[in-house]
Design a protein around this motif. Sequence first.
Motif, PDB file in Angstrom:
ATOM      1  N   ARG A 175       0.521  -0.861  -0.086  1.00 21.32           N
ATOM      2  CA  ARG A 175      -0.119   0.106   0.178  1.00 21.32           C
ATOM      3  C   ARG A 175       0.799   1.048   0.306  1.00 21.32           C
ATOM      4  O   ARG A 175      -0.273   2.771  -0.009  1.00 21.32           O
ATOM      5  CB  ARG A 175      -0.735  -0.010   1.246  1.00 21.32           C
ATOM      6  CG  ARG A 175      -1.686  -1.268   1.308  1.00 21.32           C
ATOM      7  CD  ARG A 175      -2.289  -1.183   2.079  1.00 21.32           C
ATOM      8  NE  ARG A 175      -4.134   0.189   2.725  1.00 21.32           N
ATOM      9  CZ  ARG A 175      -4.602   0.142   3.088  1.00 21.32           C
ATOM     10  NH1 ARG A 175      -4.517  -0.073   4.049  1.00 21.32           N
ATOM     11  NH2 ARG A 175      -5.468   2.033   3.123  1.00 21.32           N
ATOM     12  N   ALA A 185      -3.969   1.570  -7.134  1.00 25.70           N
ATOM     13  CA  ALA A 185      -4.722   0.502  -7.901  1.00 25.70           C
ATOM     14  C   ALA A 185      -4.191  -0.490  -8.817  1.00 25.70           C
ATOM     15  O   ALA A 185      -4.525  -1.559  -8.589  1.00 25.70           O
ATOM     16  CB  ALA A 185      -5.986   0.927  -7.929  1.00 25.70           C
ATOM     17  N   VAL A 188      -1.414  -2.670  -7.198  1.00 21.64           N
ATOM     18  CA  VAL A 188      -2.448  -3.765  -6.531  1.00 21.64           C
ATOM     19  C   VAL A 188      -3.440  -4.890  -7.214  1.00 21.64           C
ATOM     20  O   VAL A 188      -3.162  -5.727  -6.465  1.00 21.64           O
ATOM     21  CB  VAL A 188      -3.256  -3.003  -5.359  1.00 21.64           C
ATOM     22  CG1 VAL A 188      -3.831  -3.898  -4.629  1.00 21.64           C
ATOM     23  CG2 VAL A 188      -2.249  -1.968  -4.740  1.00 21.64           C
ATOM     24  N   ASP A 189      -4.011  -4.376  -8.013  1.00 26.33           N
ATOM     25  CA  ASP A 189      -4.894  -5.839  -8.766  1.00 26.33           C
ATOM     26  C   ASP A 189      -3.463  -6.417  -9.811  1.00 26.33           C
ATOM     27  O   ASP A 189      -3.907  -7.702  -9.389  1.00 26.33           O
ATOM     28  CB  ASP A 189      -5.700  -5.067 -10.482  1.00 26.33           C
ATOM     29  CG  ASP A 189      -6.734  -3.996  -9.245  1.00 26.33           C
ATOM     30  OD1 ASP A 189      -7.351  -4.300  -8.865  1.00 26.33           O
ATOM     31  OD2 ASP A 189      -7.206  -2.896 -10.534  1.00 26.33           O
ATOM     32  N   SER A 269      -7.956  -6.830  -2.744  1.00 27.21           N
ATOM     33  CA  SER A 269      -9.764  -5.813  -3.656  1.00 27.21           C
ATOM     34  C   SER A 269     -10.151  -4.249  -2.777  1.00 27.21           C
ATOM     35  O   SER A 269      -9.871  -3.213  -3.126  1.00 27.21           O
ATOM     36  CB  SER A 269     -10.375  -6.864  -4.052  1.00 27.21           C
ATOM     37  OG  SER A 269     -11.242  -6.097  -4.108  1.00 27.21           O
ATOM     38  N   TRP A 271      -8.124  -2.786  -0.781  1.00 28.76           N
ATOM     39  CA  TRP A 271      -7.007  -1.799  -0.758  1.00 28.76           C
ATOM     40  C   TRP A 271      -6.924  -1.249  -2.561  1.00 28.76           C
ATOM     41  O   TRP A 271      -7.147   0.139  -2.603  1.00 28.76           O
ATOM     42  CB  TRP A 271      -5.708  -2.393  -0.749  1.00 28.76           C
ATOM     43  CG  TRP A 271      -5.476  -2.610   0.687  1.00 28.76           C
ATOM     44  CD1 TRP A 271      -5.929  -2.391   2.025  1.00 28.76           C
ATOM     45  CD2 TRP A 271      -4.869  -3.954   0.655  1.00 28.76           C
ATOM     46  NE1 TRP A 271      -5.705  -3.530   3.236  1.00 28.76           N
ATOM     47  CE2 TRP A 271      -4.746  -4.029   2.401  1.00 28.76           C
ATOM     48  CE3 TRP A 271      -3.084  -4.512   0.591  1.00 28.76           C
ATOM     49  CZ2 TRP A 271      -3.585  -5.018   3.572  1.00 28.76           C
ATOM     50  CZ3 TRP A 271      -3.062  -4.998   1.033  1.00 28.76           C
ATOM     51  CH2 TRP A 271      -2.768  -5.386   2.783  1.00 28.76           C
ATOM     52  N   ALA A 272      -7.184  -2.070  -3.087  1.00 29.59           N
ATOM     53  CA  ALA A 272      -7.216  -1.377  -5.013  1.00 29.59           C
ATOM     54  C   ALA A 272      -8.416  -0.233  -4.679  1.00 29.59           C
ATOM     55  O   ALA A 272      -8.821   0.799  -5.131  1.00 29.59           O
ATOM     56  CB  ALA A 272      -7.325  -2.008  -5.630  1.00 29.59           C
ATOM     57  N   ARG A 276      -8.523   3.752  -5.420  1.00 31.09           N
ATOM     58  CA  ARG A 276      -9.642   4.844  -6.629  1.00 31.09           C
ATOM     59  C   ARG A 276     -10.699   5.365  -5.738  1.00 31.09           C
ATOM     60  O   ARG A 276     -10.807   6.405  -7.342  1.00 31.09           O
ATOM     61  CB  ARG A 276     -10.403   3.306  -6.984  1.00 31.09           C
ATOM     62  CG  ARG A 276      -9.904   2.026  -7.990  1.00 31.09           C
ATOM     63  CD  ARG A 276     -10.219   1.409  -9.053  1.00 31.09           C
ATOM     64  NE  ARG A 276      -9.426   0.486  -9.929  1.00 31.09           N
ATOM     65  CZ  ARG A 276      -8.953  -0.916 -10.236  1.00 31.09           C
ATOM     66  NH1 ARG A 276      -9.069  -1.222  -9.044  1.00 31.09           N
ATOM     67  NH2 ARG A 276      -8.180  -0.678 -10.884  1.00 31.09           N
TER      68      ARG A 276
END
Length: 277
Positions: A175, A185, A188-189, A269, A271-272, A276
């Motif tokens: 993060r 994002a 992380v994805d 997910s 965190w993404a 966003r």
Amino acid sequence: MTYDPEELGQSKTDLADTLKTLRKRVGITQTRLAQRCNMSQTKISNIEGAKLTPSLVDVELILRALDAPPELVAQVVALTRSANTEWQDVWSQRRTGLEKKQNELAGFEQSSTEFRYFLLSMVTGLLATPEYVRASLAHISGDHSKAIAKKLERQSILYDTSKHFTFILTEQAARWPFLPASAMAMQVDRLASISLLPNIRLGIIPLGGHMPVGPLNTFTVYDKRIATVETQTGAMVFRDHRDVRAYLDEFDTYEGYALFGDAARERLSDWAVLFRS
């Protein structure tokens, strides 16, 4: 044991000279010593010529075959440990070209089958998006297009199903806002998608609960033979089995605190979504 970076390279030559002197003092040939140690004469020659750095097991076999006194054994074992440790400072890497370091890492990856990555504060290049890779080198002056290309090229190793990877990332590593929110994002994805590959286990250690151990460094273990440990000013490369074992044990500890599989992907997910938003 304390390591002086300036002495690590010299220790390989010192070890070779010491073993050669011991053999000659005993009065046996390389061939005879090789027979006693169940090694080839070529290997003994390469060790004494500093062309090959012997493992601690090799050195113990040689010292036993030479009937070395206990006090000398302790000294030579310490020298062996230094010879199996390498310091790589960032300034030398920049002078010789960052792509050279990428080629070395690619060599480790080609010669290994089991990989363990503990990522304390950042995403490693194998897991990084192109934007993240470029940002990781942006603070260094010069043209790094070759190093960037090599970093991205190395990612193909993840799809070699004969190799098995375990990545453990702290929440901070996943993060840390190294990129703008939208790009983070996507990063992380990517972690979540890579975790679906059959030969990859990707674990997340969330900041919560109780974990009575504290990591100090990012590190990687290749099989059970090499451990690389990153610092702000360089990296240590350990080949002594005791050092490698210490990092394997540390990795096992963190593995016990990590979330894997669906639990890890659910956290990623979340965190993404935060990035966003």
